[in-house]
Scaffold this motif. Sequence first.
Motif, PDB file in Angstrom:
ATOM      1  N   ALA A 245      -2.691 -13.648  -6.296  1.00 22.04           N
ATOM      2  CA  ALA A 245      -2.647 -14.207  -4.949  1.00 22.04           C
ATOM      3  C   ALA A 245      -3.952 -14.880  -4.567  1.00 22.04           C
ATOM      4  CB  ALA A 245      -2.306 -13.116  -3.932  1.00 22.04           C
ATOM      5  N   ALA A 246      -5.057 -14.527  -5.231  1.00 19.87           N
ATOM      6  CA  ALA A 246      -6.347 -15.152  -4.936  1.00 19.87           C
ATOM      7  C   ALA A 246      -6.350 -16.572  -5.490  1.00 19.87           C
ATOM      8  CB  ALA A 246      -7.475 -14.342  -5.554  1.00 19.87           C
ATOM      9  N   VAL A 247      -6.485 -17.534  -4.606  1.00 24.29           N
ATOM     10  CA  VAL A 247      -6.395 -18.946  -4.991  1.00 24.29           C
ATOM     11  C   VAL A 247      -7.765 -19.547  -5.266  1.00 24.29           C
ATOM     12  CG1 VAL A 247      -5.747 -21.249  -4.168  1.00 24.29           C
ATOM     13  CG2 VAL A 247      -4.225 -19.305  -3.763  1.00 24.29           C
ATOM     14  N   ALA A 248      -8.696 -19.353  -4.343  1.00 25.27           N
ATOM     15  CA  ALA A 248     -10.020 -19.987  -4.466  1.00 25.27           C
ATOM     16  C   ALA A 248     -11.027 -19.181  -3.664  1.00 25.27           C
ATOM     17  CB  ALA A 248      -9.972 -21.431  -3.976  1.00 25.27           C
ATOM     18  N   TRP A 249     -12.302 -19.300  -4.040  1.00 23.72           N
ATOM     19  CA  TRP A 249     -13.341 -18.596  -3.301  1.00 23.72           C
ATOM     20  C   TRP A 249     -14.691 -19.265  -3.535  1.00 23.72           C
ATOM     21  CZ3 TRP A 249     -10.373 -16.434  -7.182  1.00 23.72           C
ATOM     22  CH2 TRP A 249     -11.004 -16.182  -8.407  1.00 23.72           C
ATOM     23  N   SER A 250     -15.630 -18.946  -2.661  1.00 26.44           N
ATOM     24  CA  SER A 250     -16.985 -19.479  -2.789  1.00 26.44           C
ATOM     25  C   SER A 250     -17.592 -18.999  -4.099  1.00 26.44           C
ATOM     26  CB  SER A 250     -17.859 -19.020  -1.621  1.00 26.44           C
ATOM     27  OG  SER A 250     -17.257 -19.298  -0.371  1.00 26.44           O
ATOM     28  N   SER A 251     -18.172 -19.910  -4.841  1.00 23.91           N
ATOM     29  CA  SER A 251     -18.767 -19.528  -6.124  1.00 23.91           C
ATOM     30  C   SER A 251     -19.988 -18.642  -5.954  1.00 23.91           C
ATOM     31  CB  SER A 251     -19.141 -20.781  -6.921  1.00 23.91           C
ATOM     32  OG  SER A 251     -17.986 -21.510  -7.282  1.00 23.91           O
ATOM     33  N   SER A 252     -20.572 -18.630  -4.747  1.00 21.65           N
ATOM     34  CA  SER A 252     -21.734 -17.780  -4.500  1.00 21.65           C
ATOM     35  C   SER A 252     -21.355 -16.309  -4.368  1.00 21.65           C
ATOM     36  CB  SER A 252     -22.448 -18.241  -3.225  1.00 21.65           C
ATOM     37  OG  SER A 252     -21.549 -18.230  -2.116  1.00 21.65           O
ATOM     38  N   LEU A 253     -20.072 -16.006  -4.240  1.00 18.65           N
ATOM     39  CA  LEU A 253     -19.632 -14.618  -4.144  1.00 18.65           C
ATOM     40  C   LEU A 253     -19.768 -13.917  -5.498  1.00 18.65           C
ATOM     41  CD1 LEU A 253     -16.381 -14.955  -1.993  1.00 18.65           C
ATOM     42  CD2 LEU A 253     -18.567 -13.982  -1.254  1.00 18.65           C
ATOM     43  N   GLN A 254     -20.046 -12.609  -5.450  1.00 23.62           N
ATOM     44  CA  GLN A 254     -20.014 -11.808  -6.663  1.00 23.62           C
ATOM     45  C   GLN A 254     -18.592 -11.264  -6.836  1.00 23.62           C
ATOM     46  OE1 GLN A 254     -22.748 -10.730  -4.256  1.00 23.62           O
ATOM     47  NE2 GLN A 254     -23.593 -12.621  -5.103  1.00 23.62           N
ATOM     48  N   THR A 255     -18.053 -11.406  -8.026  1.00 23.39           N
ATOM     49  CA  THR A 255     -16.692 -10.949  -8.277  1.00 23.39           C
ATOM     50  C   THR A 255     -16.677  -9.995  -9.460  1.00 23.39           C
ATOM     51  OG1 THR A 255     -16.250 -12.816  -9.761  1.00 23.39           O
ATOM     52  CG2 THR A 255     -15.707 -13.110  -7.436  1.00 23.39           C
ATOM     53  N   ARG A 256     -15.757  -9.071  -9.430  1.00 20.78           N
ATOM     54  CA  ARG A 256     -15.522  -8.221 -10.578  1.00 20.78           C
ATOM     55  C   ARG A 256     -14.098  -7.695 -10.518  1.00 20.78           C
ATOM     56  NH1 ARG A 256     -17.095  -2.335 -10.340  1.00 20.78           N
ATOM     57  NH2 ARG A 256     -17.141  -1.743  -8.145  1.00 20.78           N
ATOM     58  N   VAL A 257     -13.613  -7.253 -11.662  1.00 24.57           N
ATOM     59  CA  VAL A 257     -12.256  -6.728 -11.763  1.00 24.57           C
ATOM     60  C   VAL A 257     -12.302  -5.223 -11.613  1.00 24.57           C
ATOM     61  CG1 VAL A 257     -10.231  -6.498 -13.251  1.00 24.57           C
ATOM     62  CG2 VAL A 257     -11.580  -8.606 -13.277  1.00 24.57           C
ATOM     63  N   LYS A 258     -11.443  -4.679 -10.756  1.00 25.31           N
ATOM     64  CA  LYS A 258     -11.352  -3.228 -10.590  1.00 25.31           C
ATOM     65  C   LYS A 258      -9.966  -2.771 -11.008  1.00 25.31           C
ATOM     66  CE  LYS A 258     -13.000  -0.854  -7.248  1.00 25.31           C
ATOM     67  NZ  LYS A 258     -14.196  -0.060  -7.598  1.00 25.31           N
ATOM     68  N   LYS A 259      -9.935  -1.639 -11.696  1.00 25.19           N
ATOM     69  CA  LYS A 259      -8.652  -1.017 -12.023  1.00 25.19           C
ATOM     70  C   LYS A 259      -8.201  -0.210 -10.814  1.00 25.19           C
ATOM     71  CE  LYS A 259      -7.760   0.637 -15.997  1.00 25.19           C
ATOM     72  NZ  LYS A 259      -7.727   1.444 -17.247  1.00 25.19           N
ATOM     73  N   ASN A 260      -6.974  -0.451 -10.370  1.00 25.99           N
ATOM     74  CA  ASN A 260      -6.486   0.246  -9.180  1.00 25.99           C
ATOM     75  C   ASN A 260      -6.495   1.758  -9.360  1.00 25.99           C
ATOM     76  OD1 ASN A 260      -6.045  -2.237  -8.056  1.00 25.99           O
ATOM     77  ND2 ASN A 260      -3.894  -2.325  -8.648  1.00 25.99           N
ATOM     78  N   ASP A 261      -6.258   2.248 -10.578  1.00 23.90           N
ATOM     79  CA  ASP A 261      -6.233   3.683 -10.810  1.00 23.90           C
ATOM     80  C   ASP A 261      -7.583   4.324 -10.515  1.00 23.90           C
ATOM     81  OD1 ASP A 261      -3.633   3.624 -11.489  1.00 23.90           O
ATOM     82  OD2 ASP A 261      -3.943   3.656 -13.662  1.00 23.90           O
ATOM     83  N   SER A 262      -8.649   3.489 -10.592  1.00 22.30           N
ATOM     84  CA  SER A 262      -9.977   4.061 -10.419  1.00 22.30           C
ATOM     85  C   SER A 262     -10.212   4.527  -8.992  1.00 22.30           C
ATOM     86  CB  SER A 262     -11.055   3.034 -10.799  1.00 22.30           C
ATOM     87  OG  SER A 262     -11.034   1.944  -9.909  1.00 22.30           O
ATOM     88  N   PHE A 263      -9.411   4.018  -8.046  1.00 25.84           N
ATOM     89  CA  PHE A 263      -9.545   4.549  -6.701  1.00 25.84           C
ATOM     90  C   PHE A 263      -8.198   5.023  -6.167  1.00 25.84           C
ATOM     91  CE2 PHE A 263      -9.686  -0.035  -6.799  1.00 25.84           C
ATOM     92  CZ  PHE A 263      -8.694  -0.442  -5.922  1.00 25.84           C
TER      93      PHE A 263
END
Length: 444
Positions: A368-386
């Motif tokens: 669902a994430a289409v676009a975002w500011s490149s200055s943002l920090q991004t990472r992938v989280k596993k849903n099970d982890s929370f």
Amino acid sequence: MDPVKSLARGENCPAPSGPLTVTLANSTSVDVSALLLGRDGRVRSDADLVFYNQPAGAGVEYQRTSSGHLVRVDPSAIPPDIETVAIAASLDGSGPATFAAAGPTSVTVSDASGTALVGFAADALGDESALVCLEFYRRAEQWKIRAVGQGYADGLAGLATAFGISIEEDEQPPPEASTTTPSQNTELPVNSPVQQGVLAMRSELFAPVHAEVPGSGIQKQGSKMCRVGLSGELMARAGSMVAYQGNLKFEAQGSGGLGRALKQALSGEGVPLMKVSGQGDLFLANAAQDVHLIDLDGTDGLTINGANVLAFESSLSYDVKRVQGAAAGGNAGFFNCVFTGRGRIAITTDGVPVVLNVDQPTFADPQAAVAWSSSLQTRVKKNDSFGLGTLIGRSTGERFTLEFAGQGFVVVQPSEQPPGGLIGGAGSGEQAGVGGALGGLLGR
């Protein structure tokens, strides 16, 4: 001497260079006017209507002579926010009531030397008493001429109203009280053809909302298409062309820098991009998705889910980058397009999106994430982890979310349908969640 080019209704041609003179003549008495229209197809003010009672405007002059009506157009003197100059004729009431009875109006365009170069016979089929005969319009850095022939049933007043001019009516004394019961159908509907003007061939398809938008570069054409007034080159999604006019060349892109970057990440897949070059009008769409335009000013980059890229100007630089924390296993990682520089890009969304201001930890479904500011920090989280498990999104391939931190924005569409395509994962469970999460670069 070159013969006069005779235009058919709807046909266009390049306008001769320099000042031009339009001559209009009819067998009956008509009034002639010119309307200076902005990008929205409407006048800026009443001063943009040039006619017998206001014979001069910005770059346009009207004159009545023994040989007919003259409208002089100097393209170099027309303000830059004016995209179209429409030349119209209307019956003055002294003769036939309709152009069907009055016969065609002869329209001739001559250059500065007086040589006639373009001609058009504007006529009507029904009860029209006003006609937009011809228009001059901008395409990139060039002016063009189009034979229009659009009719209106309520004369100059209806034509002017349709292009945004307010027609003031004299105040009438209040009507005397009536002892009879008024009819329930005495008022005309707001959209009555009698009030708004009608085309010679009647259909809602000919309403201004369906006409091609003017302007150069990438423009929105309705909500699900974009029009590109092209004079140079543009990068677009392969297969997104739905129509074009002019002299355009299409070249598949797959061996350039972006193709090489993908080949390092994948096993020889091509890149569904095409370079479009030349001069003309290009219309692009992708699966009837909503189109949005974003202008980059060079101060920040834009990261885009590749499945949502429709077209972008060649002045922009782009690269393919993996989201931090995405697994390298499976058949592909989290790849996105990162655009930098100055220019315009057209993106698509599956539905009307929401734009989130990232001023606190923010999470979005990867599809669902289409676009975002490149200055943002991004990472992938596993849903099970929370502890969310499969509560977020769908129960298959939805074990991951994207986390955003920093200052910027995220565009999220109301759809989690896997776009599939170039980097779409074919595995199941965790593998499908990572491999298919972003659907791949330009892969929808």
